[in-house]
Design a protein around this motif. Sequence first.
Motif, PDB file in Angstrom:
ATOM      1  N   UNK A 101       0.826  -1.217   0.000  1.00  0.00           N
ATOM      2  CA  UNK A 101       0.000   0.000   0.000  1.00  0.00           C
ATOM      3  C   UNK A 101       0.853   1.257   0.000  1.00  0.00           C
ATOM      4  N   UNK A 102       2.095   1.160   0.472  1.00  0.00           N
ATOM      5  CA  UNK A 102       2.979   2.324   0.550  1.00  0.00           C
ATOM      6  C   UNK A 102       3.846   2.490  -0.694  1.00  0.00           C
ATOM      7  N   UNK A 103       3.680   1.598  -1.666  1.00  0.00           N
ATOM      8  CA  UNK A 103       4.377   1.777  -2.948  1.00  0.00           C
ATOM      9  C   UNK A 103       3.559   2.752  -3.778  1.00  0.00           C
ATOM     10  N   UNK A 104       4.098   3.923  -4.018  1.00  0.00           N
ATOM     11  CA  UNK A 104       3.380   4.979  -4.735  1.00  0.00           C
ATOM     12  C   UNK A 104       3.613   4.855  -6.242  1.00  0.00           C
ATOM     13  N   UNK A 105       2.623   5.276  -7.010  1.00  0.00           N
ATOM     14  CA  UNK A 105       2.753   5.296  -8.463  1.00  0.00           C
ATOM     15  C   UNK A 105       2.367   6.670  -8.991  1.00  0.00           C
ATOM     16  N   UNK A 106       3.023   7.068 -10.061  1.00  0.00           N
ATOM     17  CA  UNK A 106       2.747   8.362 -10.691  1.00  0.00           C
ATOM     18  C   UNK A 106       2.925   8.215 -12.199  1.00  0.00           C
ATOM     19  N   UNK A 107       1.962   8.710 -12.965  1.00  0.00           N
ATOM     20  CA  UNK A 107       2.051   8.674 -14.426  1.00  0.00           C
ATOM     21  C   UNK A 107       2.834   9.880 -14.912  1.00  0.00           C
ATOM     22  N   UNK A 108       3.803   9.644 -15.786  1.00  0.00           N
ATOM     23  CA  UNK A 108       4.620  10.717 -16.346  1.00  0.00           C
ATOM     24  C   UNK A 108       4.769  10.507 -17.857  1.00  0.00           C
ATOM     25  N   UNK A 109       5.059  11.576 -18.555  1.00  0.00           N
ATOM     26  CA  UNK A 109       5.361  11.508 -19.982  1.00  0.00           C
ATOM     27  C   UNK A 109       6.804  11.925 -20.187  1.00  0.00           C
ATOM     28  N   UNK A 110       7.582  11.092 -20.866  1.00  0.00           N
ATOM     29  CA  UNK A 110       8.994  11.379 -21.081  1.00  0.00           C
ATOM     30  C   UNK A 110       9.165  12.439 -22.164  1.00  0.00           C
ATOM     31  N   UNK A 111      10.396  12.912 -22.303  1.00  0.00           N
ATOM     32  CA  UNK A 111      10.702  13.903 -23.343  1.00  0.00           C
ATOM     33  C   UNK A 111      10.442  13.332 -24.735  1.00  0.00           C
ATOM     34  N   UNK A 112      10.526  12.013 -24.850  1.00  0.00           N
ATOM     35  CA  UNK A 112      10.282  11.362 -26.142  1.00  0.00           C
ATOM     36  C   UNK A 112       8.799  11.100 -26.376  1.00  0.00           C
ATOM     37  N   UNK A 113       7.954  11.523 -25.426  1.00  0.00           N
ATOM     38  CA  UNK A 113       6.521  11.352 -25.591  1.00  0.00           C
ATOM     39  C   UNK A 113       5.985  10.009 -25.142  1.00  0.00           C
ATOM     40  N   UNK A 114       6.798   9.199 -24.461  1.00  0.00           N
ATOM     41  CA  UNK A 114       6.365   7.904 -23.971  1.00  0.00           C
ATOM     42  C   UNK A 114       5.729   8.062 -22.589  1.00  0.00           C
ATOM     43  N   UNK A 115       4.658   7.314 -22.336  1.00  0.00           N
ATOM     44  CA  UNK A 115       4.005   7.334 -21.028  1.00  0.00           C
ATOM     45  C   UNK A 115       4.635   6.255 -20.156  1.00  0.00           C
TER      46      UNK A 115
END
Length: 359
Positions: A101-115
């Motif tokens: 439950x303490x493992x956090x996740x976050x969605x990001x987009x790289x400079x190359x446009x990859x999610x």
Amino acid sequence: MTVSSPNVNPDVELTVPVRESNLADEFECTATGKSQEEWFVKSLWIYPVKSCHGIELQQSRLVATGLEYDRQYTFAEWKTDPKTNEQRWIFITQRQYPLMARIKTEIKTTAAGKVVVSVGYPTKSALGGWFGRPLEHMATFDVPLDSDEEQFKTYPLEDVRIWKEVVPAYNLASLIPPGLPTFLGVKNRLALFRMPPSKPRSVYRCAPTEAELGYQPNTAFADAYPLHIINMSSVRELNGRLENSIPELSCVRFRSNIIVSGPAPFQEDDWKIIKLGENTIYTSCRTARCNLPNVDQETGEKHPSEPAKTMRSYRCIDPGTRLNACMGMQAVPAVQDGLIKVGDPITVLTTGEHFYIEQ
């Protein structure tokens, strides 16, 4: 019943995290119902890595596997399969390792446009803080999240067991930092599997058939169905029975994708087909609960008995699973591409009896 997809603009960012939680006032909600005109989607959640901390959204693209990016990954450990007595990869959850439950996740987009999804877990710094105590910070690593399957083909495709199914998935164990198994308390080898975007798990049991839906229902690493819905007032009603053990029982403990506000407690029990905004949803069956809601999703602490014990005292209501308490509904989207938003109105199209089919 074949339903056309709502118009979705591909150039608009569809999956949008919240800036402030829509559940900030959840404990002000009462265990009463409102008129149907006041029913709405209160909160949206995805869990890119199964059983890790979720991401609250303001809106989400709705795809065949549920909310976009939901439960695309699962952790697994190398252990003896009790069914075959052979060594294999077997998925893990907070049922065995509540600190997930303490493992956090976050969605990001790289400079190359990859999610990508950034996965973070607490670790202690070697440099001391006040009074020489170690400082805690988040160690992070990134894994691909978008559906371009070419980027996964450098990783081995191996079998992993999830419940009774054994499915092939990409093994990204090479990206796991050595400190993560230690944090969780996993003593066996640990891996991180990604469901192949081109080969999701087919969903049967209580789900609508391919002939009814127009496509085969499927999911990635969700337990059984693409979507899970829970009613806030149902949680508040349960919480009223737990005042001495858990004064504030959060809806988040039930790890639903869609939290709704407005219906009376357990009014959702007989929903069959509903609409959320423009999206038609088949509410396929009730959710038979395990002990996972006993885990506090912020601290990773597991209560020894609640709320599971209290739920079993009065919520064993489904004739298909007499020994298991039910809370929430498992669901399947009627379309493969839609958009769902916080604030979307709820319309109940049909109701009826449910009979839970075991895995």
